[in-house]
Enzyme design. Structure first.
Site, PDB file in Angstrom:
ATOM      1  N   PRO A  38      12.287   2.329  -0.625  1.00 15.91           N
ATOM      2  CA  PRO A  38      12.338   1.897  -2.020  1.00 15.91           C
ATOM      3  C   PRO A  38      11.775   0.906  -2.338  1.00 15.91           C
ATOM      4  CG  PRO A  38      14.673   1.978  -1.031  1.00 15.91           C
ATOM      5  CD  PRO A  38      13.871   2.337  -0.042  1.00 15.91           C
ATOM      6  N   TYR A  66      -3.396   0.097 -14.247  1.00 16.61           N
ATOM      7  CA  TYR A  66      -2.936   1.264 -14.287  1.00 16.61           C
ATOM      8  C   TYR A  66      -3.071   1.883 -15.776  1.00 16.61           C
ATOM      9  CZ  TYR A  66      -1.539  -0.451  -9.898  1.00 16.61           C
ATOM     10  OH  TYR A  66      -1.358  -1.054  -8.658  1.00 16.61           O
ATOM     11  N   CYS A  68      -9.766 -14.925 -19.446  1.00 19.35           N
ATOM     12  CA  CYS A  68     -11.161 -14.937 -20.077  1.00 19.35           C
ATOM     13  C   CYS A  68     -11.796 -13.549 -19.892  1.00 19.35           C
ATOM     14  CB  CYS A  68     -11.869 -15.939 -19.761  1.00 19.35           C
ATOM     15  SG  CYS A  68     -13.384 -16.334 -21.088  1.00 19.35           S
TER      16      CYS A  68
HETATM   17  N1  LLP Z   1       6.494   2.955   1.544  1.00 24.73           N
HETATM   18  C1  LLP Z   1       5.092   2.932   1.137  1.00 24.73           C
HETATM   19  C2  LLP Z   1       4.503   3.223   2.633  1.00 24.73           C
HETATM   20  C3  LLP Z   1       4.449   2.416   0.065  1.00 24.73           C
HETATM   21  O1  LLP Z   1       3.126   2.481   0.104  1.00 24.73           O
HETATM   22  C4  LLP Z   1       4.952   2.203  -1.094  1.00 24.73           C
HETATM   23  C5  LLP Z   1       4.400   1.739  -2.036  1.00 24.73           C
HETATM   24  C6  LLP Z   1       6.360   2.198  -1.042  1.00 24.73           C
HETATM   25  C7  LLP Z   1       7.049   2.294   0.174  1.00 24.73           C
HETATM   26  C8  LLP Z   1       7.249   1.765  -2.169  1.00 24.73           C
HETATM   27  O2  LLP Z   1       6.924   2.694  -3.147  1.00 24.73           O
HETATM   28  P1  LLP Z   1       7.985   2.600  -4.511  1.00 24.73           P
HETATM   29  O3  LLP Z   1       9.386   2.738  -4.092  1.00 24.73           O
HETATM   30  O4  LLP Z   1       7.799   1.098  -4.970  1.00 24.73           O
HETATM   31  O5  LLP Z   1       7.408   3.442  -5.364  1.00 24.73           O
HETATM   32  N2  LLP Z   1       1.288  -1.485  -7.437  1.00 24.73           N
HETATM   33  C9  LLP Z   1       1.505  -0.400  -7.706  1.00 24.73           C
HETATM   34  C10 LLP Z   1       2.568   0.326  -6.826  1.00 24.73           C
HETATM   35  C11 LLP Z   1       1.958   0.625  -5.628  1.00 24.73           C
HETATM   36  C12 LLP Z   1       2.818   1.416  -4.279  1.00 24.73           C
HETATM   37  C13 LLP Z   1       2.249   1.234  -3.198  1.00 24.73           C
HETATM   38  N3  LLP Z   1       3.009   1.848  -2.190  1.00 24.73           N
HETATM   39  C14 LLP Z   1       2.372  -0.479  -9.091  1.00 24.73           C
HETATM   40  O6  LLP Z   1       2.457  -1.536  -9.831  1.00 24.73           O
HETATM   41  O7  LLP Z   1       2.712   0.378  -9.649  1.00 24.73           O
END
Ligand code: LLP
Length: 433
Positions: free
Chosen positions: A291, A334, A362
């Site tokens: 997470p 996004y 900018c």
């Molecule tokens: N494990 C892996 C292999 C991942 O690629 C990710 C997220 C996570 C865990 C964690 O996922 P979460 O629990 O945070 O959903 N920059 C984007 C999010 C990119 C997520 C990439 N991978 C945003 O700002 O929404």
């Protein structure tokens, strides 16, 4: 309020973790990232306790530190008994610099360089989550040179569409990540990994997507992964010790976002997986989850000072703030939703002024949020709060337009302390020759 760490005091000021945000702005300036240490810890405990109860003592949540990576985060998650998922030498260095036990670190990335691999092995990283054959060969060769037998998981793509936004959907067959089960490449790479002398294949990993609100993707992905594990056992006698299901549970950015009971979801996934293992005649491997967002998102907020209020009659209104896409690129990237409010006047007037919150960079795409409603008398000097910015805001921030990065101020027991200092103007050119 979208999270219980938010309240309004008698002066009509927004309070975060019980502390008046206006007084924090007076003390630390804007833009300002705030983080609620107790909320982070509470979210960690949900995973640690639920995973242990549901999957057994050998289960371990790994904080996906890409969501927010700085030294204090690694101290907190270590104290809470979590492991971590790292995706770069930079994150590894940050964790190592505060003594994070790296045997509980899982090193991701779809393109680790030889230098990354050597550095991670030298640092004693517990596991590599290997993406591809080239990486496998490189780890094998570098580990051999160092006399190490390196533990790894293999990243596989179960071929699932999580129905979230495209940039965070990673488990589909055509993904840049991992090896697809459907094409037979997963089996090939697993077989190959077993033949390498300086590698110990411990199990498999998948991550399907981010910002998901129920366990549907975990249930589907776990079945596919367990089918694969059963196949590896039957065909090659390979016993899988660990299965890492990745991250993905969502956070509430808007009141209208669904509430999610993460502990209940983990229990649901566990009982489904146990029953499925029984059917397949295999034992349940030690489970990992990763997470990120759900640990830190609503433990964070960003405060800005309003500047220009621009009314374009017949068109739209802009309120510009003293930050923008450099400290929060998520709307530009996004179109991410956020709840925005006037932190210094939460109760004074009813919100009727529809506007776009614009940044100071900018370019016209530098927006924080559109269609926000704020009090009509909003004016230069008001304090604007953007809620739920704890995940992927500081970690994705940049110095675009040579803007210094804001500080990260943590709140604990009603007191504030600086976890990351504000960058100075000198900092933004410190590496220039
Ligand atoms: N494990 C892996 C292999 C991942 O690629 C990710 C997220 C996570 C865990 C964690 O996922 P979460 O629990 O945070 O959903 N920059 C984007 C999010 C990119 C997520 C990439 N991978 C945003 O700002 O929404």
């Amino acid at each position: 309020m979208i999270c219980k760490n938010l309240s309004v005091n008698s002066e009509g000021h927004l309070c975060f973790a019980g502390v008046d945000t206006v007084s924090l702005v007076k003390k630390h300036g804007t833009p300002l990232y705030l983080m609620d240490e107790e909320r982070i810890r509470e979210c960690c405990r949900v995973y640690v306790d639920a995973m242990r109860d549901a999957f057994g003592e050998d289960a371990l949540p790994l904080y996906a530190s890409k969501a927010a990576s700085f030294k204090q985060m690694y101290r907190i998650i270590n104290e809470e008994g979590m492991g971590t998922d790292l995706v770069s030498s930079g994150e590894l260095y940050t964790a190592a610099s505060v003594g994070f036990p790296l045997k509980k670190a899982y090193f991701h990335s779809n393109n680790k360089t030889d230098a990354d691999i050597a550095y991670a092995i030298d640092s004693g990283v517990g596991y590599f989550v290997v993406d591809n054959v080239e990486e496998l060969d490189s780890i094998d060769a570098i580990a051999k040179g160092k006399g190490v037998k390196q533990k790894i998981l293999l990243r596989l793509t179960p071929g699932i569409d999580p129905h979230t936004y495209e940039a965070v959907a990673t488990g589909k067959v055509d993904s840049k990540f991992g090896s697809a089960i459907e094409t037979g490449q997963a089996e090939q790479i697993a077989k190959y990994a077993c033949e390498l002398e300086n590698i110990k294949l411990c199990g498999f990993h998948c991550h399907v997507g981010s910002q998901v609100f129920d366990s549907d993707v975990f249930l589907r992905a776990s079945e596919i992964m367990l089918d694969f594990i059963a196949l590896m056992q039957k065909k090659y006698g390979f016993i899988t010790l660990e299965l890492d299901l990745g991250g993905g549970y969502g956070a509430r950015y808007l009141e209208s976002d669904p509430k999610i009971d993460i502990a209940a979801n983990i229990h649901e996934v566990a009982s489904h997986m146990k029953a499925y293992c029984q059917r397949l005649g295999i034992s349940l491997p030690a489970i990992r989850m990763e997470p990120g967002r759900s640990i830190v998102a609503d433990a964070g907020m960003t405060l800005y000072t309003a500047g220009t209020v621009k009314r374009i009659p017949g068109y739209k209104n802009y309120v510009s703030v003293d930050g923008g896409m450099a400290d929060n690129p998520r709307y530009a990237l996004y179109k991410s939703s956020y709840t925005v409010c006037l932190a210094n006047r939460m109760t004074s007037t009813s919100p009727t002024f529809s506007c776009t919150i614009a940044g100071r960079c900018c370019e016209s795409g530098d927006l924080i949020q559109e269609n926000v409603t704020l009090p009509a008398d909003i004016t230069r000097g008001d304090v604007i709060a953007v809620l739920t910015t704890g995940a992927y805001n500081y970690s994705m921030s940049s110095n675009y337009n040579r803007l210094p990065k804001p500080p990260v101020v943590m709140i604990k027991d009603g007191e504030d302390y600086i976890a990351v200092k504000r960058e100075s103007l000198a900092d933004v050119c410190k590496n220039d020759i």
